[in-house]
Structure formats: structure tokens, C-alpha cells
Motif scaffolding. Structure first.
Motif, short mmCIF file in Angstrom:
data_model
loop_
_atom_site.label_atom_id
_atom_site.label_comp_id
_atom_site.label_asym_id
_atom_site.label_seq_id
_atom_site.Cartn_x
_atom_site.Cartn_y
_atom_site.Cartn_z
N GLY A 95 51.44 96.48 50.94
CA GLY A 95 50.07 96.60 52.01
C GLY A 95 50.44 96.47 53.40
N ILE A 96 51.27 95.76 53.83
CA ILE A 96 51.86 95.65 55.29
C ILE A 96 52.11 96.97 55.82
CG2 ILE A 96 53.27 94.53 56.78
CD1 ILE A 96 53.18 92.09 54.92
N VAL A 97 53.13 97.69 55.03
CA VAL A 97 53.50 98.94 55.32
C VAL A 97 52.37 100.03 55.60
CG1 VAL A 97 54.83 100.95 54.57
CG2 VAL A 97 55.99 98.67 54.63
N GLU A 98 51.56 99.88 54.45
CA GLU A 98 50.30 101.00 54.44
C GLU A 98 49.38 100.54 55.95
OE1 GLU A 98 47.07 99.89 51.46
OE2 GLU A 98 48.49 101.27 50.41
N ARG A 99 49.28 99.36 56.06
CA ARG A 99 48.42 98.90 57.36
C ARG A 99 49.09 99.36 58.54
NH1 ARG A 99 47.47 93.24 59.72
NH2 ARG A 99 45.81 93.98 61.49
N LEU A 100 50.23 99.47 58.62
CA LEU A 100 51.29 100.06 59.68
C LEU A 100 51.46 101.42 59.94
CD1 LEU A 100 54.32 97.40 59.82
CD2 LEU A 100 52.14 97.50 61.33
N ASP A 101 51.08 102.31 58.66
CA ASP A 101 51.17 103.58 58.85
C ASP A 101 52.46 104.22 59.28
OD1 ASP A 101 50.21 106.10 58.00
OD2 ASP A 101 49.39 106.54 60.16
N LEU A 102 53.54 103.55 58.64
CA LEU A 102 54.99 104.04 58.82
C LEU A 102 55.42 105.15 58.06
CD1 LEU A 102 56.60 100.39 58.87
CD2 LEU A 102 55.85 101.83 61.00
N ASP A 103 56.28 105.94 58.65
CA ASP A 103 56.86 107.09 58.02
C ASP A 103 57.89 106.56 57.04
OD1 ASP A 103 59.42 106.88 59.42
OD2 ASP A 103 58.61 108.23 60.69
N ALA A 154 51.00 82.09 53.37
CA ALA A 154 51.01 83.44 53.40
C ALA A 154 49.64 84.09 53.62
CB ALA A 154 51.62 84.02 52.06
N ARG A 155 48.64 83.49 52.54
CA ARG A 155 47.47 84.01 52.77
C ARG A 155 46.69 83.80 54.17
NH1 ARG A 155 45.95 81.59 48.41
NH2 ARG A 155 46.13 83.41 47.07
N VAL A 164 46.68 90.89 50.10
CA VAL A 164 45.90 89.79 49.44
C VAL A 164 45.98 89.80 47.79
CG1 VAL A 164 43.65 88.65 49.18
CG2 VAL A 164 44.63 89.32 51.53
N SER A 165 45.74 90.94 47.40
CA SER A 165 45.68 91.24 45.67
C SER A 165 47.33 90.70 45.15
CB SER A 165 45.49 92.53 45.39
OG SER A 165 45.75 92.82 44.00
N ALA A 166 48.35 91.04 45.84
CA ALA A 166 49.46 90.53 45.60
C ALA A 166 49.64 89.24 45.37
CB ALA A 166 50.69 91.49 46.41
N LEU A 170 50.56 86.91 42.17
CA LEU A 170 51.54 85.77 42.13
C LEU A 170 50.99 84.26 41.93
CD1 LEU A 170 53.73 86.70 45.28
CD2 LEU A 170 54.25 86.91 42.86
N GLU A 171 49.86 84.17 42.18
CA GLU A 171 49.35 82.67 42.27
C GLU A 171 48.93 82.63 40.61
OE1 GLU A 171 46.61 79.81 44.64
OE2 GLU A 171 45.71 81.74 44.27
N VAL A 172 48.51 83.44 39.99
CA VAL A 172 48.24 83.62 38.53
C VAL A 172 49.33 83.38 37.68
CG1 VAL A 172 47.31 85.00 36.56
CG2 VAL A 172 46.06 84.88 38.72
N VAL A 173 50.36 84.17 38.25
CA VAL A 173 51.79 84.05 37.29
C VAL A 173 52.20 82.47 37.49
CG1 VAL A 173 54.17 84.71 37.20
CG2 VAL A 173 52.33 86.21 37.45
#
Length: 173
Positions: A95-103, A154-155, A164-166, A170-173
Motif C-alpha cells: 500500500g505504501i509503495v502503491e501510494r508512492l508510485d515507485l518503479d 501503525a494505524r 489499513v486493510s492489512a 493482522l488485528e483479526v489474526v
């Protein structure tokens, strides 16, 4: 001659080819020697023994818990009752990488820094890609470890939906 860096990809390829017709879920285990050409660090060997289990074909918190229980039971049988199990989720980093739009090359470089928990280097690497507050927050994230309360912290440091979904999973597990 092949030097395997990890057995997980071999297992994934086997599932996708030889075991593609088998009914899901599949519960697999494997063991073998692997080799990593990492920077030398105290106590870290280039060649080591990898042991793993995979639960394929049923993505749910229950399947994650099943794998964790097997691991904890194995540790207990070995007399390692005080072992610590660290949980993570690939979607958080994704999610973080997606937001940064890195190659792809930048993602690989960032993943290496994160895997090595090099917070200062992560913050410097991210500087051209994100506001300073985001770089600082991500550098703090890679150092988080501990009990469930870490998820709450972290939230406060991420807002992208995938991360956020991840955290929720993790919280459920």
C-alpha cells in the motif's frame, strides 16, 4: 547448478504446475538448503537451512491462524516455549509503495532497506518521493514491534486503503 535464494517460490511454482488440479486448500511443508548473497553481518550465514509451511487456496484469518498454531506447536515440541513469532503483512508495504508510485527498481531498493530495518536510509530514500512527514512516519513504521498496541500506533501513521486493510487483517489474526 542452482543456488536457491528461497524455497517459497519453488513451492509456488510446483503448486501452479504439478499441483494445479489438486483440491484446495493445500497444506504443504518443505525443507532444504538456500543461499543468499547479502552483505555480511555478524552471525548471518550465506547458506542456511530453510523450513517452511504453506497453506494454499484459502485466504482467511483462520488459515493464517492454522499455520501459526502449527509453527507454535513445533517450537514448543523443540522446547522453545519462549519463542517470539513476528507477524507482518505484504499488503502493508504494498500500500505504501502503491501510494508512492515507485518503479520496480525503486521498490526493490526500498524493500531491501526495510528488510534491514535501516530507518535513516529509508527516510533519505523516500525524500524525493514523498513529503517529509510521510518519510518520517514510514521510517518510524519499520521499527515498530511488540504487542497488539503496535497496530494502533501503525494505524496513526498510514491512511492508504491497502495498508489499513492489512492492519485490520493482522488485528483479526
Amino acid at each position: 547448478v542452482a543456488l536457491r535464494p528461497d524455497l517459497t517460490s519453488l513451492v509456488a511454482r510446483t503448486v501452479a504446475t504439478r499441483l494445479r488440479e489438486r483440491q484446495r486448500p493445500l497444506r504443504l511443508c518443505y525443507t532444504g538448503e538456500v543461499f543468499r548473497a547479502d552483505e555480511p553481518r555478524r552471525g548471518r550465514q550465506h547458506e542456511f537451512h530453510q523450513l517452511g509451511i504453506e497453506h494454499v487456496g484459502w485466504a482467511s484469518p483462520e488459515s493464517d491462524v492454522e499455520v501459526l498454531l502449527v509453527a507454535l506447536e513445533a517450537l514448543s515440541v523443540l522446547g522453545l516455549d519462549d519463542a517470539r513469532v513476528v507477524l507482518g503483512h505484504a499488503g502493508f508495504f504494498g500500500g505504501i509503495v502503491e501510494r508512492l508510485d515507485l518503479d520496480a527498481d525503486a521498490v526493490t531498493a526500498l524493500r531491501t532497506l526495510v528488510d534491514r530495518r535501516q530507518a535513516t536510509a529509508v527516510e533519505a530514500f523516500m525524500a524525493p518521493h514523498a513529503p517529509a512527514a510521510d518519510c518520517s512516519a514510514f521510517a518510524r513504521l519499520i521499527g515498530l514491534a511488540g504487542s497488539r498496541t503496535v497496530l494502533d500506533e501503525a494505524r496513526t501513521l498510514v491512511s492508504n486503503p491497502r495498508s489499513v486493510s492489512a492492519l485490520e487483517q493482522l488485528e483479526v489474526v
